[in-house]
Enzyme design. Structure first.
Site, PDB file in Angstrom:
ATOM      1  N   GLU A  16       0.802  -1.236   0.000  1.00 15.20           N
ATOM      2  CA  GLU A  16       0.000   0.000   0.000  1.00 15.20           C
ATOM      3  C   GLU A  16       0.831   1.280   0.000  1.00 15.20           C
ATOM      4  OE1 GLU A  16      -2.689  -0.402   3.319  1.00 15.20           O
ATOM      5  OE2 GLU A  16      -3.754  -2.074   2.376  1.00 15.20           O
ATOM      6  N   ASN A  70       2.180  -5.170  -3.226  1.00 14.40           N
ATOM      7  CA  ASN A  70       0.775  -5.486  -2.940  1.00 14.40           C
ATOM      8  C   ASN A  70       0.009  -4.194  -2.648  1.00 14.40           C
ATOM      9  OD1 ASN A  70      -1.148  -7.690  -2.304  1.00 14.40           O
ATOM     10  ND2 ASN A  70      -1.126  -6.871  -0.219  1.00 14.40           N
ATOM     11  N   HIS A  92     -10.324  -6.084  -2.579  1.00 13.13           N
ATOM     12  CA  HIS A  92     -11.447  -5.958  -1.645  1.00 13.13           C
ATOM     13  C   HIS A  92     -12.553  -5.214  -2.413  1.00 13.13           C
ATOM     14  CE1 HIS A  92      -9.087  -7.284   1.793  1.00 13.13           C
ATOM     15  NE2 HIS A  92      -8.153  -6.414   1.494  1.00 13.13           N
ATOM     16  N   GLU A 146      -6.197 -10.697  -1.479  1.00 13.75           N
ATOM     17  CA  GLU A 146      -7.050 -10.469  -0.309  1.00 13.75           C
ATOM     18  C   GLU A 146      -8.520 -10.405  -0.724  1.00 13.75           C
ATOM     19  OE1 GLU A 146      -5.632  -7.225   2.156  1.00 13.75           O
ATOM     20  OE2 GLU A 146      -3.530  -7.733   1.758  1.00 13.75           O
ATOM     21  N   ASP A 180     -12.234 -10.335  -1.183  1.00 15.11           N
ATOM     22  CA  ASP A 180     -13.543 -10.441  -0.542  1.00 15.11           C
ATOM     23  C   ASP A 180     -14.488  -9.526  -1.309  1.00 15.11           C
ATOM     24  OD1 ASP A 180     -12.655  -7.989   0.524  1.00 15.11           O
ATOM     25  OD2 ASP A 180     -12.492  -8.750   2.569  1.00 15.11           O
TER      26      ASP A 180
HETATM   27  C1  XIL Z   1      -6.604  -6.335   8.123  1.00 20.67           C
HETATM   28  C2  XIL Z   1      -6.964  -7.516   8.986  1.00 20.67           C
HETATM   29  O1  XIL Z   1      -7.855  -8.332   8.280  1.00 20.67           O
HETATM   30  C3  XIL Z   1      -7.584  -7.060  10.287  1.00 20.67           C
HETATM   31  O2  XIL Z   1      -7.744  -8.164  11.159  1.00 20.67           O
HETATM   32  C4  XIL Z   1      -6.698  -6.002  10.943  1.00 20.67           C
HETATM   33  O3  XIL Z   1      -7.357  -5.501  12.072  1.00 20.67           O
HETATM   34  C5  XIL Z   1      -6.405  -4.898   9.988  1.00 20.67           C
HETATM   35  O4  XIL Z   1      -5.805  -5.415   8.831  1.00 20.67           O
HETATM   36  N1  XIL Z   1      -5.097  -4.617   3.577  1.00 20.67           N
HETATM   37  C6  XIL Z   1      -4.129  -5.454   4.058  1.00 20.67           C
HETATM   38  C7  XIL Z   1      -4.441  -6.331   5.200  1.00 20.67           C
HETATM   39  O5  XIL Z   1      -3.047  -5.540   3.464  1.00 20.67           O
HETATM   40  O6  XIL Z   1      -3.310  -6.563   6.010  1.00 20.67           O
HETATM   41  C8  XIL Z   1      -5.563  -5.809   6.020  1.00 20.67           C
HETATM   42  O7  XIL Z   1      -5.892  -6.790   7.015  1.00 20.67           O
HETATM   43  C9  XIL Z   1      -6.755  -5.486   5.160  1.00 20.67           C
HETATM   44  C10 XIL Z   1      -6.399  -4.441   4.147  1.00 20.67           C
END
Ligand code: XIL
Length: 488
Positions: free
Chosen positions: A167, A209, A246, A275, A277
């Site tokens: 990020e 990422n 996401h 990641e 979802d």
């Molecule tokens: C999130 C986790 O899912 C949570 O449990 C935590 O509180 C915060 O982080 N981007 C990422 C992940 O790269 O590491 C994040 O994970 C979600 C967004």
């Protein structure tokens, strides 16, 4: 947990090995009986593996004692990502004091189940421990590089892909870097982190990422693309891009997602959906994401960000594949069906030519309406019932991970050449006095002199240009070995 407890890669569990062999045998039999049905795999990981890919989930160490949870994890996935346990606040809570207990729980579980591990994440503006949050300048740069080196060294040989930097770009239309304490150490901080990670674990794939880099016409996507292109042109070590993906109403699945995947891949990196979802878990949207990944040869894995809806960081959106009781949702069925209908991996090599020198489309342009480039077009013919022979050869590189008086551990990365492999063999002449005592993810014949390692039942298939690793332990010294690889 001490360093000793994870300093030897473990042999893949015999139960898992047998299960994999059974899946392969079942799939092969099925393909012969029903030539038109691509596959009848019954789990996400097995189906993805038949296509030279992984299907993973983010998991939490404190849930590994819940039987419903762990049963789903073990049954369905062939890769895991620690959801929080490898982040900087977890692994270096006080400067130079490293704690790996929870991350080790996940890594050891994964190794015992024969799963790959995605490491997440070495350098990030978020989830920094307090001491790091208050640092700036050259002290922070040194601390960040020390963190990357220590953590990647500790897990050397056990991580398939590392999210080295997470990020680093701003949201919005500027395409600028995010203003973080890490960015303020100098614009080259990302490059420095990747170089340190490569030096610490030369066998791991190194990924950049980010989120909101899914839509090809968004400025942030172009900024990430330009970073990767620049790294590839200048030889900065980078192997993969992770699209967090996401998806929700503010950042929906874009219709040009496949263009984004194929455009990154054309730079000569793997693309991983890291990641995933989807708010509401639309079966159709999940299906589209899987179809897009399968259509791009170098999209080599998908990870969902959690197991059941109640495990999700966005649980109110019910964005995952299993409900809170652990039941499969319609989205699960859609994902499995789409994976199963996918063709076997393409046998042509991914492009190895220099990345395009023309500028990417302006960020305000509408999404491209033309078909994706030919290298990524999904095959339109029915998949063959037996995999085509791999005539493109392979290469192998050996890394000595550990040595002590009287013994050593080595990892070998096997990389397919211009076509996919169905089987491979690596031969290596050991130094005199050395002997192989144990091997994992391969079968060793012979133990002294020239030893031949052949693929395990589950990792003979390697897509063109992609790789897999195996390891072995020996007595004596393991220095100066030169592997040679053959494929069929
Ligand atoms: C999130 C986790 O899912 C949570 O449990 C935590 O509180 C915060 O982080 N981007 C990422 C992940 O790269 O590491 C994040 O994970 C979600 C967004």
């Amino acid at each position: 947990m001490t360093d000793q407890s994870v300093s030897r890669p473990r042999r893949r569990g015999p139960r898992a090995a047998l299960a994999s062999a059974a899946v392969v045998a079942l799939a092969a039999g099925t393909a012969l009986l029903f030539a038109s049905a691509a596959s009848a795999a019954t789990t996400l990981g097995a189906s993805a593996a038949e296509r030279g890919r992984y299907f993973g989930a983010a998991i939490a160490a404190n849930k590994l004692s819940e039987s419903t949870y762990v049963n789903i994890v073990n049954r369905e996935f062939n890769s895991v990502t620690p959801e929080n346990e490898m982040k900087i606040d977890a692994t270096e809570p006080q400067q130079n004091q490293f704690t790996f207990g929870n991350a080790d729980r996940i890594v050891n579980h994964a190794i015992s189940q024969g799963m790959a591990v995605r490491g997440h994440t070495l350098a990030w503006h978020s989830q920094q421990p307090g001491w790091m949050q208050s640092m700036e300048g050259s002290a922070l740069r040194q601390a960040m590089l020390n963190h990357v080196t220590q953590v990647a060294t500790y897990y050397r040989g056990k991580i398939d892909s590392w999210d080295v930097v997470n990020e680093a770009f701003d949201d919005g239309n500027s395409g600028a870097r995010r203003n973080s304490n890490l960015q303020r150490t100098g614009n080259d901080w990302i490059e420095a982190a990747f170089r340190a990670a490569r030096a610490a674990d030369p066998g791991a794939k190194l990924c950049y990422n980010d989120y909101n880099i899914d839509n090809w016409s968004w400025a942030k996507t172009q900024a990430a693309y330009n970073l990767v292109r620049d790294f590839k042109q200048r030889g900065v070590p980078i192997d993969c891009v992770g699209l967090q993906s996401h998806f929700n109403s503010g950042s929906p699945y874009p219709s040009n997602y496949r263009t984004t995947l194929s455009s990154f891949a054309a730079l000569g990196v793997d693309v991983q959906i890291t990641e995933l979802d989807i708010e509401g878990a639309s079966a159709n949207t999940y299906r589209s994401v899987v179809a897009d990944c399968l259509a791009v040869a170098r999209c080599n894995g998908i990870t969902v960000w959690g197991v059941r809806d109640c495990d999700s960081w966005r649980s109110s959106q019910n964005p995952l594949l299993f409900d809170c009781s652990g039941n499969k949702k319609p989205a699960y069925d859609a994902v499995l069906a789409e994976l199963n209908s996918g063709a076997p991996p393409p046998t042509t090599a991914p492009p190895t030519t220099a990345p395009p020198t023309t500028a990417p489309p302006p960020t305000t342009a509408p999404p491209p309406t033309t078909a994706p480039p030919p290298t990524t077009a999904p095959p339109t013919t029915a998949p063959p019932t037996t995999p085509p022979p791999g005539g493109g050869g392979c290469s192998a590189a050996v890394y000595q991970l550990d040595q002590w008086p009287g013994g050593f551990v080595a990892n070998v990365r096997v990389t397919a050449g211009s076509s996919a492999t169905n089987a491979w063999a690596v031969t290596m002449t050991l130094p005199s006095g050395a002997a192989v005592t144990n091997a994992w993810n391969s079968q060793a014949s012979g133990s002294t002199g020239t030893v031949r390692f052949t693929n395990a039942p589950w990792n003979g298939r390697i897509n063109a240009g992609q790789s897999t690793t195996f390891g072995f332990q020996g007595t004596g010294t393991g220095s100066g070995m030169t592997p040679s690889c053959s494929a069929s």
